[in-house]
Design a protein around this motif. Structure first.
Motif, PDB file in Angstrom:
ATOM      1  N   THR A  46       0.783  -1.173  -0.128  1.00 15.15           N
ATOM      2  CA  THR A  46       0.110  -0.022   0.030  1.00 15.15           C
ATOM      3  C   THR A  46       0.855   1.324   0.077  1.00 15.15           C
ATOM      4  OG1 THR A  46       0.041   0.292   2.505  1.00 15.15           O
ATOM      5  CG2 THR A  46      -1.804  -1.044   1.200  1.00 15.15           C
ATOM      6  N   ASP A  47       0.257   2.352  -0.379  1.00 15.38           N
ATOM      7  CA  ASP A  47       0.853   3.786  -0.373  1.00 15.38           C
ATOM      8  C   ASP A  47      -0.220   4.506   0.341  1.00 15.38           C
ATOM      9  OD1 ASP A  47       3.030   5.611  -1.006  1.00 15.38           O
ATOM     10  OD2 ASP A  47       1.487   6.435  -2.414  1.00 15.38           O
ATOM     11  N   HIS A  48       0.308   5.151   1.477  1.00 17.07           N
ATOM     12  CA  HIS A  48      -0.741   6.223   1.990  1.00 17.07           C
ATOM     13  C   HIS A  48      -1.998   5.743   2.059  1.00 17.07           C
ATOM     14  CE1 HIS A  48      -1.767   7.461  -2.338  1.00 17.07           C
ATOM     15  NE2 HIS A  48      -2.876   7.873  -1.724  1.00 17.07           N
ATOM     16  N   ASP A  49      -1.964   4.462   2.811  1.00 14.88           N
ATOM     17  CA  ASP A  49      -3.172   3.583   3.003  1.00 14.88           C
ATOM     18  C   ASP A  49      -4.088   3.484   1.938  1.00 14.88           C
ATOM     19  OD1 ASP A  49      -2.403   3.457   5.753  1.00 14.88           O
ATOM     20  OD2 ASP A  49      -3.249   5.320   6.325  1.00 14.88           O
ATOM     21  N   THR A  50      -3.771   3.506   0.829  1.00 17.89           N
ATOM     22  CA  THR A  50      -4.451   2.960  -0.318  1.00 17.89           C
ATOM     23  C   THR A  50      -3.822   1.872  -1.119  1.00 17.89           C
ATOM     24  OG1 THR A  50      -5.686   3.608  -2.489  1.00 17.89           O
ATOM     25  CG2 THR A  50      -3.341   4.492  -2.276  1.00 17.89           C
ATOM     26  N   PHE A  51      -4.577   0.899  -1.709  1.00 16.61           N
ATOM     27  CA  PHE A  51      -4.027  -0.507  -2.174  1.00 16.61           C
ATOM     28  C   PHE A  51      -3.069   0.009  -3.560  1.00 16.61           C
ATOM     29  CE2 PHE A  51      -4.727  -3.623  -5.350  1.00 16.61           C
ATOM     30  CZ  PHE A  51      -4.267  -4.983  -4.650  1.00 16.61           C
ATOM     31  N   ILE A  52      -2.068  -0.625  -3.607  1.00 21.63           N
ATOM     32  CA  ILE A  52      -1.558  -0.635  -4.839  1.00 21.63           C
ATOM     33  C   ILE A  52      -1.279  -1.995  -5.583  1.00 21.63           C
ATOM     34  CG2 ILE A  52       0.960   0.027  -5.717  1.00 21.63           C
ATOM     35  CD1 ILE A  52      -0.814   2.626  -4.675  1.00 21.63           C
ATOM     36  N   ILE A  53      -0.799  -2.903  -5.030  1.00 21.02           N
ATOM     37  CA  ILE A  53      -0.867  -4.169  -5.843  1.00 21.02           C
ATOM     38  C   ILE A  53      -0.804  -5.385  -4.649  1.00 21.02           C
ATOM     39  CG2 ILE A  53       2.001  -4.477  -5.550  1.00 21.02           C
ATOM     40  CD1 ILE A  53       0.361  -5.125  -8.825  1.00 21.02           C
ATOM     41  N   VAL A  64      -1.449 -11.829  -9.421  1.00 26.61           N
ATOM     42  CA  VAL A  64      -0.824 -10.514  -9.412  1.00 26.61           C
ATOM     43  C   VAL A  64      -2.413  -9.721  -9.370  1.00 26.61           C
ATOM     44  CG1 VAL A  64       0.317  -8.506  -9.752  1.00 26.61           C
ATOM     45  CG2 VAL A  64       1.346 -10.823  -9.862  1.00 26.61           C
ATOM     46  N   ALA A  65      -2.783  -8.731  -8.509  1.00 22.81           N
ATOM     47  CA  ALA A  65      -3.886  -8.091  -8.692  1.00 22.81           C
ATOM     48  C   ALA A  65      -3.690  -6.400  -8.321  1.00 22.81           C
ATOM     49  CB  ALA A  65      -4.828  -8.368  -7.371  1.00 22.81           C
ATOM     50  N   PRO A  66      -3.665  -5.650  -9.516  1.00 23.10           N
ATOM     51  CA  PRO A  66      -3.525  -4.349  -9.538  1.00 23.10           C
ATOM     52  C   PRO A  66      -4.838  -3.563  -9.452  1.00 23.10           C
ATOM     53  CG  PRO A  66      -3.346  -5.163 -11.731  1.00 23.10           C
ATOM     54  CD  PRO A  66      -3.594  -6.293 -11.007  1.00 23.10           C
ATOM     55  N   GLU A  67      -6.029  -4.359  -9.245  1.00 23.75           N
ATOM     56  CA  GLU A  67      -7.300  -3.724  -9.440  1.00 23.75           C
ATOM     57  C   GLU A  67      -7.753  -3.641 -10.695  1.00 23.75           C
ATOM     58  OE1 GLU A  67      -8.870  -0.608  -6.522  1.00 23.75           O
ATOM     59  OE2 GLU A  67      -6.853   0.034  -6.392  1.00 23.75           O
ATOM     60  N   GLU A  68      -8.945  -3.502 -11.142  1.00 23.01           N
ATOM     61  CA  GLU A  68      -9.490  -3.465 -12.191  1.00 23.01           C
ATOM     62  C   GLU A  68      -8.896  -2.467 -13.299  1.00 23.01           C
ATOM     63  OE1 GLU A  68     -13.860  -3.815 -14.512  1.00 23.01           O
ATOM     64  OE2 GLU A  68     -13.611  -3.637 -12.418  1.00 23.01           O
ATOM     65  N   ALA A  69      -8.774  -1.214 -12.941  1.00 23.51           N
ATOM     66  CA  ALA A  69      -7.924  -0.297 -13.766  1.00 23.51           C
ATOM     67  C   ALA A  69      -6.607  -0.702 -14.247  1.00 23.51           C
ATOM     68  CB  ALA A  69      -7.771   1.015 -12.901  1.00 23.51           C
ATOM     69  N   PHE A 109       1.984   2.588 -12.667  1.00 25.44           N
ATOM     70  CA  PHE A 109       0.523   3.421 -12.932  1.00 25.44           C
ATOM     71  C   PHE A 109      -0.349   3.423 -11.546  1.00 25.44           C
ATOM     72  CE2 PHE A 109      -3.987   2.050 -13.793  1.00 25.44           C
ATOM     73  CZ  PHE A 109      -4.199   3.055 -14.595  1.00 25.44           C
ATOM     74  N   ASN A 110      -0.120   2.532 -10.658  1.00 28.02           N
ATOM     75  CA  ASN A 110      -1.230   2.768  -9.693  1.00 28.02           C
ATOM     76  C   ASN A 110      -0.655   3.830  -8.496  1.00 28.02           C
ATOM     77  OD1 ASN A 110      -3.347   0.919 -10.204  1.00 28.02           O
ATOM     78  ND2 ASN A 110      -2.298  -0.825  -9.016  1.00 28.02           N
ATOM     79  N   LEU A 111       0.759   3.920  -8.390  1.00 26.19           N
ATOM     80  CA  LEU A 111       1.097   5.045  -7.637  1.00 26.19           C
ATOM     81  C   LEU A 111       0.664   6.444  -8.105  1.00 26.19           C
ATOM     82  CD1 LEU A 111       4.700   3.640  -6.878  1.00 26.19           C
ATOM     83  CD2 LEU A 111       2.773   4.352  -5.078  1.00 26.19           C
ATOM     84  N   CYS A 117      -5.980   9.659  -4.311  1.00 28.18           N
ATOM     85  CA  CYS A 117      -6.820   8.695  -3.684  1.00 28.18           C
ATOM     86  C   CYS A 117      -6.965   8.591  -2.159  1.00 28.18           C
ATOM     87  CB  CYS A 117      -6.716   7.386  -4.041  1.00 28.18           C
ATOM     88  SG  CYS A 117      -8.012   6.167  -3.956  1.00 28.18           S
ATOM     89  N   SER A 118      -7.941   8.870  -1.434  1.00 21.74           N
ATOM     90  CA  SER A 118      -8.425   8.949  -0.165  1.00 21.74           C
ATOM     91  C   SER A 118      -8.876   7.655   0.344  1.00 21.74           C
ATOM     92  CB  SER A 118      -8.975  10.305   0.183  1.00 21.74           C
ATOM     93  OG  SER A 118     -10.268  10.113  -0.285  1.00 21.74           O
ATOM     94  N   THR A 119      -9.238   6.619  -0.547  1.00 25.88           N
ATOM     95  CA  THR A 119      -9.870   5.300  -0.028  1.00 25.88           C
ATOM     96  C   THR A 119      -8.979   4.163  -0.582  1.00 25.88           C
ATOM     97  OG1 THR A 119     -10.854   5.351  -2.284  1.00 25.88           O
ATOM     98  CG2 THR A 119     -12.255   6.450  -0.613  1.00 25.88           C
ATOM     99  N   PHE A 120      -9.067   3.103   0.181  1.00 24.00           N
ATOM    100  CA  PHE A 120      -7.962   1.848   0.233  1.00 24.00           C
ATOM    101  C   PHE A 120      -8.491   1.507  -1.655  1.00 24.00           C
ATOM    102  CE2 PHE A 120      -7.107  -2.701   0.434  1.00 24.00           C
ATOM    103  CZ  PHE A 120      -5.862  -2.318   1.173  1.00 24.00           C
ATOM    104  N   TRP A 121      -9.483   1.381  -1.924  1.00 23.39           N
ATOM    105  CA  TRP A 121      -9.947   0.719  -3.161  1.00 23.39           C
ATOM    106  C   TRP A 121     -10.245   2.063  -4.094  1.00 23.39           C
ATOM    107  CZ3 TRP A 121      -8.240  -3.951  -3.286  1.00 23.39           C
ATOM    108  CH2 TRP A 121      -8.376  -4.610  -2.231  1.00 23.39           C
ATOM    109  N   ARG A 122     -10.248   1.918  -5.319  1.00 23.59           N
ATOM    110  CA  ARG A 122     -10.600   3.118  -6.351  1.00 23.59           C
ATOM    111  C   ARG A 122     -12.319   3.021  -6.190  1.00 23.59           C
ATOM    112  NH1 ARG A 122      -6.618   0.972  -9.343  1.00 23.59           N
ATOM    113  NH2 ARG A 122      -5.233   2.742 -10.331  1.00 23.59           N
TER     114      ARG A 122
END
Length: 123
Positions: A46-53, A64-69, A109-111, A117-122
């Motif tokens: 995570t980075d700043h309490d948001t999911f990265i990978i 490997v899960a980078p979220e749907e985006a 890309f996620n970073l 982003c202020s939430t864990f997930w997009r």
């Protein structure tokens, strides 16, 4: 990265365990500001309490899960690398090499995409 030790200890196949540990160490070395974390019984960074990978393991592959985006953004590259994917993760068969350049681009890309982003997930 003591936080991942119980997860790694639960991987029965020593070759799979070594490979997962290598990938975790690569992420931590390449992206030292990312925080290793276990959530929902899965290792992630995570980075700043948001999911990265995130990562998971199965008998036939590592996921490997980078979220749907991230999957959407890199779907062609994932297929070109010889990996299968769903809308949320890519599967890397244990007999296939890890494409570290692709993993690096996904994390970068996620970073960038989630820097505000202020939430864990997009959302």
């Amino acid at each position: 990265m003591e936080v991942f030790e119980p997860f790694l200890a639960g991987i029965d196949n020593p070759d799979h365990r070594d490979r997962v540990e290598e990938i975790f160490n690569w992420v931590k070395t390449r992206f030292p500001n990312l925080m290793p974390k276990i959530a929902w019984n899965q290792p992630m960074f995570t980075d700043h309490d948001t999911f990265i990978i995130g990562f998971s393991v199965a008998k036939q592959h590592m996921a490997v899960a980078p979220e749907e985006a991230g999957i959407h953004r890199f779907s062609e590259e994932i297929v070109q690398a010889g990996y299968d994917h769903t809308k949320e993760l890519m599967r890397i068969r244990w007999d296939r090499p890890m494409d570290f350049a692709l993993l690096e681009r996904m994390i970068e890309f996620n970073l960038l995409d989630k820097q505000d982003c202020s939430t864990f997930w997009r959302k």
